[in-house]
Scaffold this motif. Structure first.
Motif, short mmCIF file in Angstrom:
data_model
loop_
_atom_site.label_atom_id
_atom_site.label_comp_id
_atom_site.label_asym_id
_atom_site.label_seq_id
_atom_site.Cartn_x
_atom_site.Cartn_y
_atom_site.Cartn_z
N VAL A 24 0.86 -1.18 0.00
CA VAL A 24 0.00 0.00 0.00
C VAL A 24 0.90 1.24 0.00
O VAL A 24 1.80 1.36 0.85
N PHE A 25 0.68 2.14 -0.96
CA PHE A 25 1.41 3.41 -1.01
C PHE A 25 0.45 4.53 -0.65
O PHE A 25 -0.66 4.60 -1.18
N VAL A 26 0.91 5.41 0.26
CA VAL A 26 0.14 6.62 0.60
C VAL A 26 0.98 7.81 0.16
O VAL A 26 2.14 7.96 0.59
N PHE A 27 0.42 8.66 -0.72
CA PHE A 27 1.15 9.77 -1.32
C PHE A 27 0.46 11.10 -1.04
O PHE A 27 -0.77 11.16 -0.91
N ALA A 28 1.27 12.16 -0.99
CA ALA A 28 0.77 13.53 -1.07
C ALA A 28 1.52 14.19 -2.21
O ALA A 28 2.75 14.31 -2.17
N ARG A 29 0.79 14.59 -3.23
CA ARG A 29 1.40 15.20 -4.41
C ARG A 29 0.86 16.62 -4.60
O ARG A 29 -0.26 16.92 -4.15
N PRO A 30 1.62 17.49 -5.31
CA PRO A 30 1.05 18.78 -5.70
C PRO A 30 -0.18 18.54 -6.56
O PRO A 30 -0.22 17.59 -7.35
N VAL A 31 -1.18 19.38 -6.42
CA VAL A 31 -2.38 19.22 -7.23
C VAL A 31 -2.02 19.32 -8.71
O VAL A 31 -1.45 20.31 -9.15
N PRO A 55 5.76 12.82 -5.68
CA PRO A 55 5.26 12.89 -4.30
C PRO A 55 6.09 13.84 -3.44
O PRO A 55 7.32 13.88 -3.53
N LEU A 56 5.40 14.60 -2.61
CA LEU A 56 6.06 15.46 -1.63
C LEU A 56 6.22 14.75 -0.29
O LEU A 56 7.04 15.14 0.53
N PRO A 102 -6.94 -0.94 8.81
CA PRO A 102 -6.92 0.52 8.70
C PRO A 102 -5.74 1.09 9.50
O PRO A 102 -5.28 0.48 10.47
N VAL A 103 -5.28 2.27 9.08
CA VAL A 103 -4.11 2.87 9.72
C VAL A 103 -4.28 4.38 9.81
O VAL A 103 -4.85 5.01 8.92
N ALA A 104 -3.81 4.94 10.92
CA ALA A 104 -3.77 6.39 11.10
C ALA A 104 -2.32 6.84 10.99
O ALA A 104 -1.43 6.27 11.64
N LEU A 105 -2.06 7.85 10.19
CA LEU A 105 -0.69 8.35 10.02
C LEU A 105 -0.73 9.85 9.76
O LEU A 105 -1.79 10.42 9.49
N VAL A 106 0.46 10.47 9.81
CA VAL A 106 0.59 11.90 9.55
C VAL A 106 1.62 12.11 8.44
O VAL A 106 2.77 11.65 8.56
N LEU A 107 1.21 12.76 7.38
CA LEU A 107 2.13 13.12 6.30
C LEU A 107 2.72 14.49 6.62
O LEU A 107 1.99 15.46 6.83
N ASP A 108 4.06 14.57 6.68
CA ASP A 108 4.72 15.85 6.96
C ASP A 108 6.04 15.92 6.21
O ASP A 108 6.36 15.05 5.39
N ASP A 109 6.83 16.96 6.51
CA ASP A 109 8.08 17.19 5.78
C ASP A 109 9.12 16.10 6.02
O ASP A 109 10.03 15.92 5.21
N THR A 110 9.02 15.37 7.11
CA THR A 110 10.00 14.32 7.38
C THR A 110 9.84 13.14 6.44
O THR A 110 10.74 12.30 6.34
N LEU A 111 8.72 13.07 5.73
CA LEU A 111 8.47 11.98 4.80
C LEU A 111 8.75 12.38 3.35
O LEU A 111 8.35 11.69 2.42
N MET A 169 11.80 19.33 -2.00
CA MET A 169 10.39 19.26 -2.39
C MET A 169 9.61 18.67 -1.22
O MET A 169 9.52 17.46 -1.06
N THR A 170 9.07 19.55 -0.37
CA THR A 170 8.37 19.13 0.83
C THR A 170 6.94 19.65 0.80
O THR A 170 6.57 20.49 -0.02
N LEU A 171 6.12 19.18 1.74
CA LEU A 171 4.75 19.68 1.86
C LEU A 171 4.73 21.19 2.14
O LEU A 171 3.84 21.91 1.67
N SER A 172 5.72 21.65 2.89
CA SER A 172 5.76 23.07 3.24
C SER A 172 6.01 23.97 2.03
O SER A 172 5.83 25.19 2.11
N SER A 173 6.45 23.38 0.92
CA SER A 173 6.75 24.19 -0.27
C SER A 173 5.51 24.52 -1.08
O SER A 173 5.59 25.27 -2.04
N VAL A 174 4.35 23.95 -0.72
CA VAL A 174 3.10 24.21 -1.43
C VAL A 174 2.00 24.52 -0.42
O VAL A 174 2.18 24.37 0.79
#
Length: 410
Positions: free
Chosen positions: A319-326, A331-332, A343-352, A358-363
């Motif tokens: 299973v891949f969980v991604f956050a990408r720019p729209v 992936p960021l 099921p799983v609970a997780l947090v996507l942040d700059d450490t990932l 290219m981090t979440l904080s850049s968008v």
């Protein structure tokens, strides 16, 4: 360099061909035209002899004989004129041949002379010559080779700057100072790189003095900032000096200003410094300025699999969980799990982040998706199952996203 001279020799031969080939063809044309004239004369004589024999045998009267003879003479004249009009060959006398030969010999002589004056054979030789024969050199070997090359091309300011930076990275600070002085003499003061070189010079002096901010360093820092108020290295040094003196607010001010033009590793280093100064202020119980650049992006996510698809998967599938720019593909932030984790609970942040630049904080917004890969590959393939939510703000989320894997890739 042998390849260069071989290529020049081939091109020279081709160029000489443009001189000799037309002359050779002209000679062949003249010889062909001459042969054709001789053949026409022979044919004329043969046909005239036949006409005379026919006349003597009584098969032709005198008037017909004269008429046919006149026709033969006319054809001979036409054939003699056609080659000259079509080919228009020029006869080459001895003087012309000598001129062509001299011209052909001048081609390589002029070419080599112009190349030696206007060409960049030294730079080309450096590019074509691999002293390490494809082997990855050590830092010392690379620096030694750069020194050798600069000995042959001492006016190469860019090369000297690279050498000075290498010395700095190798803690050869005094040598770095000396080389940067040379760079500043080679570069014109109005060059866009000039403020940056001055700042590097200040940094080299700083390290050569045992990381002490003395008058010599401050003089160069001020000079660099007078040319570029946002010069990163100069502002970074001011921030370091302020931090070491316990002036954390001042350090934060300098480093935040340097962030204006910073990116990549420089940006991350400045942010780390600002974070350290903020933490010191907190420890001392002093007011902390508003620092929006330190507000890290984070997206809490709850990933589940729809009941309709549970029978189609196995626990070991990826299973891949991604956050990408729209609208983007890279992936960021990314997490790799298995179906057994759902099921799983997780947090996507700059450490990932897959790339520190290219981090979440850049968008400001991203597309969050989860996908079960049948083949275990990050690229989507037919038969994969997925879920997606878009757009999602990277700041300010207080409740986890409910991301359900409920679709199949066609």
């Amino acid at each position: 360099m042998t390849q260069l001279w071989f290529a020049m020799a081939v091109l020279t031969v081709i160029a000489m061909g443009f001189v000799f080939v037309p002359a050779w063809r002209n000679r062949e044309t003249l010889e062909t035209a001459e042969d054709r004239r001789h053949q026409n004369v022979d044919i004329f004589r043969e046909r005239l002899s036949e006409l005379e024999q026919e006349r003597d045998n009584g098969n032709l009267d005198e008037s017909d004989f004269e008429s046919l003879k006149t026709e033969l003479e006319r054809n001979l004249l036409i054939d003699a004129e056609e080659p000259e009009q079509a080919a228009a060959p020029v006869k080459l006398n001895t003087q012309t041949r000598v001129t062509i030969a001299l011209l052909a010999l001048l081609i390589p002589a002029i070419s080599i002379g112009l190349y030696s004056k206007l060409g960049r054979s030294a730079d080309l030789e450096l590019a074509m010559n691999d002293p390490f024969q494809g082997r990855q050199p050590t830092m010392e070997e690379a620096v030694s080779e750069l020194e050798r090359q600069l000995g042959r091309n001492p006016e190469n300011a860019e090369g000297w700057f690279l050498l000075a930076t290498s010395y700095l990275n190798m803690a050869r600070y005094d040598e770095s100072v000396t080389v940067l002085e040379k760079v500043l003499k080679l570069l014109p003061p109005d060059a866009p790189q000039y403020p940056g070189v001055i700042a590097q010079y200040a940094q080299a002096i700083y390290f050569a003095n045992g990381s002490q901010m003395d008058e010599a360093v401050m003089t160069q820092v001020e000079k660099a900032l007078s040319l570029d108020p946002y010069e990163i290295t100069a502002l970074g040094l001011l921030g370091i000096s302020a931090f070491e003196q316990g002036e954390y607010e001042t350090a934060i001010t300098h480093w935040r200003k340097a962030l204006t033009n910073a990116e990549g590793a420089s940006e991350q280093s400045l942010l780390s410094g600002i974070r350290s100064a903020r933490d010191r202020l907190v420890e001392l119980g002093k007011p902390v300025p508003d620092l929006p650049e330190l507000v890290e992006a984070s997206i809490p996510v709850q990933v589940t699999l729809s009941e309709a698809l549970k029978a189609s998967v196995s626990p070991e599938q990826t299973v891949f969980v991604f956050a990408r720019p729209v609208g983007g593909r890279m992936p960021l932030a990314a997490v790799k799990l298995t179906v057994a984790d759902l099921p799983v609970a997780l947090v996507l942040d700059d450490t990932l982040a897959m790339n520190p630049q290219m981090t979440l904080s850049s968008v400001t917004e991203v597309e969050v998706s989860a996908r079960i890969s049948v083949a275990g590959q990050p690229q989507a393939q037919p038969g994969d199952m997925f879920g997606v939510i878009s757009p999602v703000a990277v700041h300010g989320l207080t409740k986890p996203l409910d991301l359900v894997i409920d679709q199949v890739v066609e």
